[in-house]
Design an enzyme around this catalytic site. Structure first.
Site, PDB file in Angstrom:
ATOM      1  N   CYS A 182       0.641  -1.154   0.030  1.00  0.00           N
ATOM      2  CA  CYS A 182      -0.033   0.462   0.116  1.00  0.00           C
ATOM      3  C   CYS A 182       0.834   1.558   0.014  1.00  0.00           C
ATOM      4  CB  CYS A 182      -0.853   0.413   1.119  1.00  0.00           C
ATOM      5  SG  CYS A 182      -2.077   1.127   1.146  1.00  0.00           S
TER       6      CYS A 182
ATOM      7  N   CYS B 213      -5.430   0.930   6.405  1.00  0.00           N
ATOM      8  CA  CYS B 213      -5.183   2.461   6.508  1.00  0.00           C
ATOM      9  C   CYS B 213      -6.689   3.434   5.903  1.00  0.00           C
ATOM     10  CB  CYS B 213      -4.135   2.917   5.747  1.00  0.00           C
ATOM     11  SG  CYS B 213      -3.703   2.579   4.175  1.00  0.00           S
TER      12      CYS B 213
ATOM     13  N   CYS C 282      -7.996  -5.741 -10.099  1.00  0.00           N
ATOM     14  CA  CYS C 282      -7.799  -4.369 -10.992  1.00  0.00           C
ATOM     15  C   CYS C 282      -7.868  -3.063  -9.801  1.00  0.00           C
ATOM     16  CB  CYS C 282      -9.495  -4.094 -11.707  1.00  0.00           C
ATOM     17  SG  CYS C 282      -8.606  -2.828 -13.277  1.00  0.00           S
TER      18      CYS C 282
ATOM     19  N   CYS D 219      -8.080  -1.047   1.747  1.00  0.00           N
ATOM     20  CA  CYS D 219      -6.392  -1.795   2.004  1.00  0.00           C
ATOM     21  C   CYS D 219      -7.531  -1.637   3.847  1.00  0.00           C
ATOM     22  CB  CYS D 219      -5.548  -0.109   2.368  1.00  0.00           C
ATOM     23  SG  CYS D 219      -4.110  -1.145   3.322  1.00  0.00           S
TER      24      CYS D 219
ATOM     25  N   CYS E 295       0.291   2.974   3.589  1.00  0.00           N
ATOM     26  CA  CYS E 295       0.670   2.974   4.587  1.00  0.00           C
ATOM     27  C   CYS E 295       1.542   1.155   4.499  1.00  0.00           C
ATOM     28  CB  CYS E 295      -0.342   2.308   6.093  1.00  0.00           C
ATOM     29  SG  CYS E 295      -1.340   0.666   4.830  1.00  0.00           S
TER      30      CYS E 295
HETATM   31 FE    FE Z   1      -2.981   0.968   3.331  1.00  0.00          FE
END
Ligand code: FE
Length: 132
Positions: free
Chosen positions: A48, A100, A120, A97, A51
Site C-alpha cells: 500500500c 489504512c 483491478c 486497504c 501505509c
Molecule cells: Fe494502506
C-alpha cells in the site's frame, strides 16, 4: 489483527502525491495504461502506497490487458477489505486497504486461474518492493 493506521485528511494530503491522494483517499481511478506498475514484471511485493501493508505478490500478477495492474488474489486476505460499491449505476466490489482504509481498486469475477478473480488495482495506490 493488523494495527490500523488513521490519519487526518490533511496529513494524508501532505504525505501522498496528488495522484496517490486522488486514488487512495478520494477513490479516484487513474487513466488506464498511465500507471508505472502496470507493465512491471519484476518479482517482489506490492505494498500500500499509503501505509506500506503487503497487498499483492508479483506471483499473483497477470496481464489483463485492461491498463491497470491486475492480480488473481491478495497476498494476505486479512490485509484487504471488500465493500459493495454501487456508484455510477454499476454493481461493483471495491477493494480497500484494511490497515489504512485507502481505496485500491475493484475486484471482478472474470479472472484467470483457480480463483477466477481479477483484482483491478490502481498503480498509484501501490508501491513496489523488489525482491532482492
Ligand atoms: Fe494502506
Amino acid at each position: 489483527m493488523t494495527e490500523k493506521v488513521e490519519k487526518t485528511e490533511e496529513q494524508w494530503q501532505e504525505e501522498l502525491t496528488p495522484e496517490q491522494y486522488e486514488v487512495l483517499r478520494r477513490k479516484g481511478t487513474e487513466r488506464p495504461f498511465s500507471g508505472e506498475l502496470n507493465f512491471n514484471k519484476e518479482s517482489g511485493m506490492y505494498r500500500c502506497a499509503a501505509c506500506g501493508s503487503d497487498l499483492f505478490s508479483s506471483d499473483a500478477k497477470f496481464d489483463s490487458g485492461t491498463g491497470w495492474p491486475s492480480f488473481t488474489e491478495p497476498a494476505e486476505t486479512p490485509n484487504i477489505l471488500l465493500e459493495p460499491d454501487n456508484k455510477f449505476g454499476m454493481k461493483r466490489t471495491e477493494v480497500v486497504c484494511a490497515t489504512c482504509g485507502g481505496h485500491l481498486g475493484h475486484v471482478f469475477d472474470d479472472g484467470p486461474g483457480p480463483t477466477g478473480q481479477r483484482y483491478c488495482i490502481n498503480s498509484a495506490s501501490l508501491e513496489f518492493d523488489k525482491e532482492t
